[in-house]
Design a protein around this motif. Structure first.
Motif, PDB file in Angstrom:
ATOM      1  N   TRP A 378       0.794  -1.219   0.000  1.00  0.00           N
ATOM      2  CA  TRP A 378       0.000   0.000   0.000  1.00  0.00           C
ATOM      3  C   TRP A 378       0.829   1.273   0.000  1.00  0.00           C
ATOM      4  O   TRP A 378       0.306   2.365  -0.266  1.00  0.00           O
ATOM      5  N   ILE A 382      -0.509   4.956  -1.480  1.00  0.00           N
ATOM      6  CA  ILE A 382      -0.710   6.101  -0.587  1.00  0.00           C
ATOM      7  C   ILE A 382       0.077   7.312  -1.076  1.00  0.00           C
ATOM      8  O   ILE A 382      -0.415   8.446  -1.068  1.00  0.00           O
ATOM      9  N   TRP A 390      -6.148   7.666   1.861  1.00  0.00           N
ATOM     10  CA  TRP A 390      -6.104   6.467   2.692  1.00  0.00           C
ATOM     11  C   TRP A 390      -6.985   6.625   3.922  1.00  0.00           C
ATOM     12  O   TRP A 390      -7.771   5.741   4.254  1.00  0.00           O
ATOM     13  N   GLY A 400      -8.637   3.772   6.460  1.00  0.00           N
ATOM     14  CA  GLY A 400      -7.800   2.903   5.667  1.00  0.00           C
ATOM     15  C   GLY A 400      -8.565   1.734   5.086  1.00  0.00           C
ATOM     16  O   GLY A 400      -9.776   1.592   5.246  1.00  0.00           O
TER      17      GLY A 400
END
Length: 568
Positions: A378, A382, A390, A400
Motif C-alpha cells: 500500500w 498512498i 487512505w 484505511g
C-alpha cells in the motif's frame, strides 16, 4: 619397582582415515555439484538443505556430514537446523528413505471444517506403500479448502480423485521445475513512478515520512505498528542498515499476501524499494513461505527483471539495494520478526530475547526494518493518491483499507478488500454473498488462530486494530474464519491449540509444555476450566514471544462466550 612401558603402537593401530564420520566420495561429489559456485557461507545453510531435500526427497546423515564439511560447520550445527524445520526429511543411520510420494492434507481450521480429516482417513486407507499421507499445518489456500499438497503441487478443493490423478504425474520439485526467464517478465509502463520520483530527488525524505505518518498506515501483518514511525526509529541508529520482508504468512486462515504477490507484484516491489530507500537499507531479504513454490519462481524472475529495469537510475544518488530471496522451510514461528531473522541467518527460527530490538540490532547485527507484504503493497498507492485518500477509506469511525482473508461457511470465500472497521455482518453480506445455504452464523475467528473466537452476537463490532481487545480478541492479520451452527467452537479451539503445540519452537517452557498440556486437557469431554485458565495465564505471563502469549486466546474466548458447549 619400575613399571614396564608399553609402546603406543601396541595399543592402537595407526588410523587410515581422519577421526569422525567418513563421507562417501559420491556423497561429497553430490554436495559439491549441488552447491556449484555458490558461496560457502553458513547464512545459506537452509537454502542448501533445500537443494538436498529437493534432489533426493530426504536428507541423510551422510548429506549432513558432507554439507557440514563444505560449510566448515560442525555436524551438530547442520543437524539442529535441519531437524528444526518441518519440510526437511532428516534420516538417521539405518532409517529407510521416505516413500516416493508424499501427500500432505491441511489440518488447519478452514480445511478441518471442510472435511479435511475425512479426506485424510480416506487416503490413509486407499494409498499404496509408495505414498506417504501426512497432516500439514495451514498451506495458505484456505479459500479452497480442503487443501492437499502432492509432493510440491498444491491441490485445491482436494478430493481422492484429484489426488490420485496428481500422483500419476511425474514428481515435481524445485529441482525439476523450470525457472521463468527474466526476459519473459515485462515491467508495466508507468510502474515505479512514485519510487522514481524519490530516487531522482523529486520528494525530500522528510516529506515522505511525514506523508506515511499522516496516513497512519499500520503494519498489516498483525502487530499494527505505524510504518512511518518505524522508519524514523530504524534511521535513528547508525548504519549500515538492512530490511527484511515477512512473506511467510503462516497464520491459519491468512492468504492475502499471496493474493497480491500473484496479481500485482510490481506494486509490492515498488513498496520494497521505497521503504528500503527511506531507511537507506543496503540489503533486503524477502522471506517467502516454502509452500508457495510457483510464486517463488515468478518472484525470482521478477527480481532479475527489476534489476535489469533500473540502469536508468545510474545518474541518480540512489542505488538499488542488494535484494535476496530466502526460502522458508515450514515453521510458523518464523512469522515472529526476530525468529525470521534467525532463519535468514541460516539458523533455527528461535525468537530472540529483547532488548535489543531488531530496529537497533537485527539481521547480522545491523539496524533492521521489518515489514509485511501488504504493508509494503500500500505504500506506493498512498504516496500517489495522498494520505487523505487512505484515511478516507474506513467505516465505523476507522480509516484505511484492509484485506480480509475470509474462509469457512460463506458462499464466496477469498481476499476481500474492504474498508477498515467493517463489521463481520457487513463483510459477509456485502463481500461474501452471504452464508452458505443451510448455515447460519454461530462464531468467527477475527484474527486467525491467535485472535480468539467470538460469537455471532458480536458480529457488529468493527474489524480493525484496537476495536476487539475489549472482547479479548484482536484483528491480527485479518484472517476471518466463519463458523456456523454445524460447528463446535470447542473443536475449533482444540484444533488451534494443537496447531500451536505443533508449531512451538520449544525454547521456553511455558509455551512448549503449556500448549501440550492444554491440548491434552481440551481433548477431554469435560474441560477443567479452572486449570485451563491458570495454565493460560502462565503462558501469557511467562512465554518469550507472541506465540505462547497468544496461544490461549481461542481457549479463553471459547470458555467465555460459549458456555453452552461446556455445560455438564
Amino acid at each position: 619397582m619400575q613399571t614396564a612401558r608399553i609402546p603406543i603402537s601396541d595399543l592402537k593401530k595407526p588410523r587410515a582415515t581422519p577421526k569422525g564420520r567418513q563421507i562417501a566420495p559420491q556423497v561429497r561429489a553430490e554436495i559439491v555439484g549441488l552447491l556449484g559456485e555458490k558461496p560457502r557461507d553458513r547464512q545459506y545453510l537452509i537454502e542448501y538443505l533445500h537443494l538436498i531435500q529437493d534432489a533426493n526427497g530426504h536428507i541423510s546423515a551422510d548429506h549432513i556430514a558432507a554439507l557440514a564439511q563444505a560449510l566448515k560447520l560442525s555436524q551438530v550445527e547442520v543437524y539442529e537446523v535441519a531437524t528444526f524445520y518441518h519440510h526437511f526429511d532428516v534420516l538417521r543411520d539405518g532409517d529407510a528413505a521416505p516413500p516416493a510420494h508424499t501427500v500432505r492434507i491441511c489440518a488447519s481450521i478452514a480445511c478441518a471444517i471442510a472435511g479435511g480429516q475425512l479426506l485424510f482417513e480416506d487416503l490413509k486407507n486407499s494409498c499404496g506403500a509408495d505414498v506417504r499421507v501426512m497432516h500439514a499445518p495451514c498451506v495458505g489456500q484456505c479459500d479452497h479448502a480442503p487443501m492437499a499438497v502432492v509432493d510440491q503441487v498444491q491441490i485445491k478443493t482436494a478430493t481422492p480423485q484429484k489426488i490420485a490423478q496428481a500422483l500419476t504425474l511425474p514428481r515435481a520439485s524445485e529441482s525439476t521445475s523450470s525457472s521463468i526467464p527474466a526476459a519473459q517478465i515485462s515491467v508495466p509502463e508507468g510502474a515505479f513512478s512514485a519510487f522514481k520520483n524519490f530516487a531522482e530527488g523529486g520528494l525530500p525524505l522528510a516529506q515522505l515520512i511525514a506523508t506515511m505518518k499522516d496516513a497512519n498506515l499500520r503494519g498489516l501483518g498483525g502487530a499494527g505498528f505505524a510504518a512511518g514511525r518505524k522508519w524514523e526509529i530504524v534511521r535513528s541508529f547508525e548504519g549500515p542498515r538492512a530490511m527484511v520482508v515477512n512473506a511467510d504468512e503462516g497464520e491459519p486462515g491468512t492468504f492475502k499476501d499471496r493474493y497480491y504477490l500473484e496479481r500485482n507484484p510490481w506494486q509490492f516491489w515498488e513498496g520494497v524499494l521505497i521503504a528500503a530507500w527511506a531507511v537507506e537499507a543496503q540489503t533486503v531479504y524477502v522471506y517467502l513461505r516454502d509452500e508457495y513454490h510457483d510464486l517463488r519462481r515468478a518472484m525470482e524472475a521478477q527480481l532479475t527483471a527489476l534489476q535489469m529495469h533500473f540502469p536508468a537510475l545510474a545518474a541518480s544518488p540512489y542505488r538499488l539495494p542488494q535484494i535476496e530471496m530466502r526460502r522458508g522451510a515450514g515453521a510458523y514461528i518464523c512469522g515472529e520478526e526476530s525468529a525470521l531473522i534467525e532463519s535468514v541467518e541460516g539458523k533455527r527460527g528461535i525468537p530472540r530475547l529483547r532488548p535489543p530490538y531488531i530496529a537497533q540490532a537485527g539481521v547480522f547485527g545491523q539496524p533492521t526494518l521489518a515489514h509485511n507484504v501488504e504493508t509494503l503493497y500500500w505504500i506506493p498507492e498512498i504516496l500517489r493518491k495522498g494520505a487523505a485518500w487512505w484515511r478516507g477509506q474506513g467505516r465505523n469511525g476507522r480509516n484505511g483499507l484492509r484485506s480480509y482473508s475470509v474462509s469457512g461457511r460463506v458462499k464466496t470465500p477469498g481476499v476481500k478488500l474492504a474498508p477498515a472497521g467493517i463489521s463481520l455482518h457487513e463483510l459477509i453480506d456485502e463481500f461474501c454473498d452471504g452464508m452458505l445455504a443451510g448455515h447460519s452464523l454461530y462464531a468467527y475467528l477475527p484474527g486467525g488462530a491467535s485472535g480468539g473466537i467470538l460469537p455471532a452476537s458480536l458480529a457488529n463490532v468493527p474489524l480493525d486494530f484496537d476495536t476487539l481487545q475489549a472482547h479479548d480478541a484482536f484483528i491480527g492479520s485479518a484472517a476471518i474464519v466463519v463458523l456456523s451452527q454445524r460447528d463446535r467452537v470447542r473443536d475449533a479451539a482444540l484444533n488451534l491449540m494443537q496447531f500451536f503445540e505443533h508449531e512451538s519452537c520449544g525454547q521456553c517452557t511455558p509455551c512448549r509444555v503449556g500448549t501440550r498440556k492444554a491440548a491434552v486437557l481440551m481433548a477431554q469431554e469435560n474441560w477443567d476450566e479452572k486449570l485451563l485458565s491458570e495454565l493460560s495465564q502462565t503462558m501469557i505471563d511467562a512465554s518469550i514471544c507472541g506465540l505462547g502469549q497468544a496461544a490461549p486466546n481461542p481457549l479463553l474466548t471459547a470458555m467465555k462466550y460459549f458456555p453452552q458447549e461446556f455445560a455438564r
